[in-house]
Every structure is written in C-alpha cells, then in structure tokens.
Design an enzyme around this catalytic site. Structure first.
Site, PDB file in Angstrom:
ATOM      1  N   ASP A  66      -2.025 -12.017  -5.147  1.00 28.00           N
ATOM      2  CA  ASP A  66      -3.035 -10.728  -4.918  1.00 28.00           C
ATOM      3  C   ASP A  66      -3.676 -10.223  -6.139  1.00 28.00           C
ATOM      4  O   ASP A  66      -3.075 -10.178  -7.374  1.00 28.00           O
ATOM      5  CB  ASP A  66      -2.349  -9.741  -4.253  1.00 28.00           C
ATOM      6  N   HIS A  83     -12.616   0.234  -7.622  1.00 28.59           N
ATOM      7  CA  HIS A  83     -10.976   0.407  -7.234  1.00 28.59           C
ATOM      8  C   HIS A  83     -10.480   0.702  -8.546  1.00 28.59           C
ATOM      9  O   HIS A  83      -9.448   1.376  -8.730  1.00 28.59           O
ATOM     10  CB  HIS A  83     -10.426  -0.715  -6.173  1.00 28.59           C
ATOM     11  N   GLU A  93      -4.615  -1.343   2.017  1.00 30.14           N
ATOM     12  CA  GLU A  93      -5.817  -1.895   0.898  1.00 30.14           C
ATOM     13  C   GLU A  93      -6.785  -2.911   1.757  1.00 30.14           C
ATOM     14  O   GLU A  93      -6.269  -3.833   2.395  1.00 30.14           O
ATOM     15  CB  GLU A  93      -5.142  -2.529  -0.043  1.00 30.14           C
ATOM     16  N   GLU A 122      -9.053  -5.850   2.089  1.00 35.80           N
ATOM     17  CA  GLU A 122      -9.314  -6.786   1.112  1.00 35.80           C
ATOM     18  C   GLU A 122      -9.836  -7.788   1.900  1.00 35.80           C
ATOM     19  O   GLU A 122      -9.755  -8.072   3.141  1.00 35.80           O
ATOM     20  CB  GLU A 122      -7.959  -7.298   0.533  1.00 35.80           C
ATOM     21  N   ASP A 134      -3.426  -5.066   2.693  1.00 35.76           N
ATOM     22  CA  ASP A 134      -2.429  -5.346   1.659  1.00 35.76           C
ATOM     23  C   ASP A 134      -1.552  -3.979   1.718  1.00 35.76           C
ATOM     24  O   ASP A 134      -1.957  -2.909   0.929  1.00 35.76           O
ATOM     25  CB  ASP A 134      -2.994  -5.505   0.190  1.00 35.76           C
ATOM     26  N   ARG A 180       2.735   3.596  -2.227  1.00 36.35           N
ATOM     27  CA  ARG A 180       2.267   4.359  -3.490  1.00 36.35           C
ATOM     28  C   ARG A 180       3.522   4.939  -4.316  1.00 36.35           C
ATOM     29  O   ARG A 180       3.456   4.768  -5.586  1.00 36.35           O
ATOM     30  CB  ARG A 180       1.009   5.123  -3.297  1.00 36.35           C
ATOM     31  N   GLN A 205       5.529   2.222  -5.845  1.00 38.01           N
ATOM     32  CA  GLN A 205       4.538   1.556  -6.690  1.00 38.01           C
ATOM     33  C   GLN A 205       4.599   2.169  -7.940  1.00 38.01           C
ATOM     34  O   GLN A 205       4.819   1.769  -9.206  1.00 38.01           O
ATOM     35  CB  GLN A 205       3.297   1.160  -6.214  1.00 38.01           C
ATOM     36  N   LYS A 254       4.530  -3.702  -2.335  1.00 36.88           N
ATOM     37  CA  LYS A 254       3.746  -4.686  -1.553  1.00 36.88           C
ATOM     38  C   LYS A 254       4.433  -5.603  -0.838  1.00 36.88           C
ATOM     39  O   LYS A 254       3.787  -6.603  -0.577  1.00 36.88           O
ATOM     40  CB  LYS A 254       3.005  -5.110  -2.756  1.00 36.88           C
ATOM     41  N   THR A 305       1.742  -7.743   4.863  1.00 36.68           N
ATOM     42  CA  THR A 305       0.320  -8.135   4.557  1.00 36.68           C
ATOM     43  C   THR A 305      -0.306  -8.720   5.855  1.00 36.68           C
ATOM     44  O   THR A 305       0.190  -9.690   6.031  1.00 36.68           O
ATOM     45  CB  THR A 305       0.170  -9.214   3.292  1.00 36.68           C
ATOM     46  N   GLU A 328      -7.290   6.298  -2.819  1.00 33.09           N
ATOM     47  CA  GLU A 328      -8.867   6.802  -3.410  1.00 33.09           C
ATOM     48  C   GLU A 328      -9.512   7.687  -2.501  1.00 33.09           C
ATOM     49  O   GLU A 328      -9.991   8.472  -3.267  1.00 33.09           O
ATOM     50  CB  GLU A 328      -9.771   5.292  -3.391  1.00 33.09           C
TER      51      GLU A 328
HETATM   52 MN    MN Z   1      -3.849  -5.342  -3.228  1.00 32.94          MN
END
Ligand code: MN
Length: 418
Positions: free
Chosen positions: A126, A133, A199, A201, A231, A235, A238, A251, A255, A361
């Site tokens: 990834d 971002h 996420e 993607e 993804d 948080r 993380q 993560k 996915t 975000e």
């Molecule tokens: Mn990602």
C-alpha cells in the site's frame, strides 16, 4: 471514443457501468452452480467465460485459461493474450455478432450471481501517494510545518501489507481490537478500536512478473487492470504503533476490493498525466507518457437502516505518483514482482474539503464531525455500510468499476478474556 453497441441491450444504456467498451473480468457463482468461475460483465449480465471457452468459442494460446475460478492464468499469460481475449470478446458481444445464439445460454443475470475475489492475491503493498491526503494527515499528526515527510516528493512511499486479509465487496468487516494509547493516557490498553476508518483507493493488479528493476514504461505494461480498494484503517491503533516502521495491525484487519477488474486496455481513452512536479524526480521515476486516468470516485455512507449519503467525491487524476511509478520504484532493490501482486494507490483526496477519501480527513481527526443525513460522523460506526464507487466517463458511456460495499460489524468480546 463513443459507445460501442452490443446485442446485450442493457449494455447500450448510457448509465451502465459495463458497456462493450468496458468488459471487466470477475469470478462468480450462482445458486444453481456454486463452482466459482471466470466471467465478463456486459450490461446487467455476466457472460460465463469458463463455459464459453469450454464450448470452443474462445481459443487462447496455452488454454484453457479460464476454468480455474481465478484470473491469474490469464494475467500470467501476458499482453498478447490479454489483447487477443479482449478483441475476441469485443467481436463476440458486438451488435450483429453471428455467435449471439451460441452465447445467449451462457449469460447469467448479475442479480443472480455471487461475486468472489477475481484473482489470488500474491502480495499486497500500500502506498501513500496523494499530495492532498499526505498533507492533510501530516498536518494533523505532525503540524503544518512538518506535514510532508522530507522524502515524500522524491519517493512513492509504501509499506508491505497483508494479502491474507484482502476480501471481496460484500464481506462484513469486524471492528478490531488493538493496543491503544491516546496522547493524554499514562499507559496503553487493549480495547476495541474507537477510530475505525476507510481509505478510498484504487488497486493496481500486476499481471506479468518481473525479476529485476523495471522502468516506468515496463511497469505500466505489467499492469493487468484496476479495482476499487478500501484500506480499512484503525486510526487509534495506527497513531500509537506507526513509528518508526509504519502501520502494522492498524491496517491488517481487512482490505476490500470491488469485484470487477477493469483492464488497462479499457481505461486507455482516459489517460492523463500526473500533476506538475514540486521537486524534480530521479530519472528512473520520470514518466514517458501520461500514466494516470481520469476516474470519478465517490464514497457513500449509509447508517444502519438509513439511506446512503455521498460523503466524498474526488478523481484518480489527483494522485502525485501513478501505479506505474509505484511499481517501478518497488522493483529498484531487485524485489521480484509476481502475478497477482496488488498495489494500493494510497488514499485519494482532492484539495477541497468534500474531496477527502477518509473519515480521518473529513472530520479532521474527529475535531469536526460532519453531517450524514440527520446524523453526524467522526469515524465509522457499527452498522454503517460504506460504498466506494468509480467510473471513467466517455462520450455517452461510462467505464465503471461496480461498487465496493461493506458493512461494519461490532467488535467481538475480548478475545483474550478467560
Ligand atoms: Mn492506505
């Protein structure tokens, strides 16, 4: 380019994701035949390619290649086979094709099909390649002055993820447990993730393998196609674990992928260049031509029992690095790439507030909860259904990806409780 007409009527609508121009590849089964098999989407139906190949209507070199319920054999066969298959399917499904009568018995309604992962995922990497971002997340985590890491404008940054937890659209996603420590906590604790996120993607799928460093042009030719990729990201896990080696358990939960591989060939009319460089790239990363695509992307969130609300809209043309650049960089060390390797683009965010591809975000780290219908969200809640959508828009047609949609289930009881 304009709409190519098919004898499958539903493929001629301006609204379908799957006109003759697209021809995306998936793996499906039905209640009548539970064996997963390769198919191509056309309008609101699927053409059973395992059956069509067995009937002798498609004859690929080295075939049969579509009888195993995964696309890896075709992917490994290389570009000439990819082109031969696409050309044959375009002829077979075009309006006026003499084979219509032979093919009709092999059409299955998409509504009657269960979709499976379309390929065996060899490994999953990834990236972190959207300027907006990376700037947003860096500003939240490290402050505006240190938002972009010093290497960001020179290297497509990535981490080696897990292939084992890649799953198909429709799979329920379970809120994970993990080790958490907030900035004001004295000590870490083991608890359910409280800041679960998505996420938005695009996933690039490696078709042909490599054994040594490849150029950006060679990398582009290795890519078989693209899918939407979510993804899923914890948080709070993380934030505590990510330094110095990057995300790990945050993560690894899941996915998820949209079920149809949109081929690089189908996206050719939509090629566009990466944005202007803010720092010169080393020669090996320079692009010989446009390597991004104009693909409209959106994220919908449906709270439990409520209608979906679109919470973000952006475009793949916002990326600072293309998948071809990422793949070329991946090989610089001599790292072999394999058929079925999956590369996540990194979260795709645009410059505007409503173009952000993650809830982190959109809610600015939870400080600015945003409206979802008559509710608000900072992060994903149990029972929420998250849907990624994407399509390249042509003249009177669209090359769509279908949806990547998953529902969030509550955390299980403490897995270590006695
Ligand atoms: Mn990602």
């Amino acid at each position: 380019m304009s709409l190519r007409r098919s004898w499958v009527d539903s493929a001629n609508s301006a609204d379908t994701d799957f006109p003759l121009n697209n021809l995306p590849y998936g793996v499906f089964s039905t209640a009548q035949d539970t064996q997963p098999r390769c198919g191509v989407a056309i309008g609101d139906t699927i053409l059973d390619l395992a059956a069509v190949e067995a009937a002798g209507l498609i004859d690929l070199p080295g075939g049969p290649l579509m009888d195993l319920g995964r696309w890896n054999p075709v992917m490994a066969a290389g570009q000439e086979v990819w082109a031969a298959l696409r050309n044959r399917l375009t002829d077979l499904l075009a309006e006026g094709a003499a084979e219509e009568g032979d093919l009709r018995p092999h059409l299955v309604a998409q509504a009657d099909a269960v979709m499976h992962l379309p390929f065996d995922v060899a490994e999953y990497t990834d990236f972190y390649a959207s300027y907006h971002h990376a700037t947003n997340v860096g500003t939240m985590f490290r402050g505006a002055e240190n938002a972009l890491p010093p290497n960001w404008l020179s290297i497509p940054i990535g981490y080696n993820g897990r292939a084992s937890s890649v799953c198909i659209s429709g799979t329920d996603i379970r809120r994970p447990w993990g080790q958490l420590k907030g900035p004001n906590d004295d000590a870490p604790r083991f608890a359910p993730c409280n800041r679960f996120d998505i996420e938005l993607e695009l996933g690039a799928i490696v078709g042909t393998s490599s054994t040594g460093p490849v150029t950006v042009a060679q990398a582009d030719e290795m890519i078989f196609g693209y899918v939407l990729l979510n993804d899923w990201s914890a948080r709070d896990i993380q934030a505590w674990e990510y330094q110095p080696l990057g995300p790990f358990q945050a993560k690894a939960t899941a996915t998820s992928l949209s079920p149809w591989i949109v081929t690089r060939a189908a996206l050719e009319p939509f090629r566009t260049g990466t944005p202007e460089r803010q720092r010169d790239l080393l020669d090996y990363l320079k692009e010989p031509g446009p390597m991004l695509y104009e693909i409209d992307l959106a994220v919908d969130l449906a709270p439990d029992g409520a209608d979906p609300v679109t919470i973000a809209r952006t475009n793949y043309d916002q990326m600072y690095y293309s998948a071809a650049q990422q793949l070329a960089h991946h090989t610089t060390s001599g790292c072999p790439m394999r058929t079925g390797d999956l590369l996540g683009s990194g979260t795709i965010s645009g410059p505007e507030k409503d173009q952000r591809g993650s809830l982190l975000e959109l809610s600015w780290g939870g400080k600015e909860p945003f409206a979802v219908g008559d509710q608000t969200r900072s992060f994903v809640e149990d029972g929420d259904t998250l849907t990624l959508r994407g399509a390249a828009k042509g003249d009177g047609y669209r090359v769509g990806f279908g949806a990547c949609t998953n529902r969030v289930q509550p955390a299980l009881p403490d897995p270590y409780a006695r």
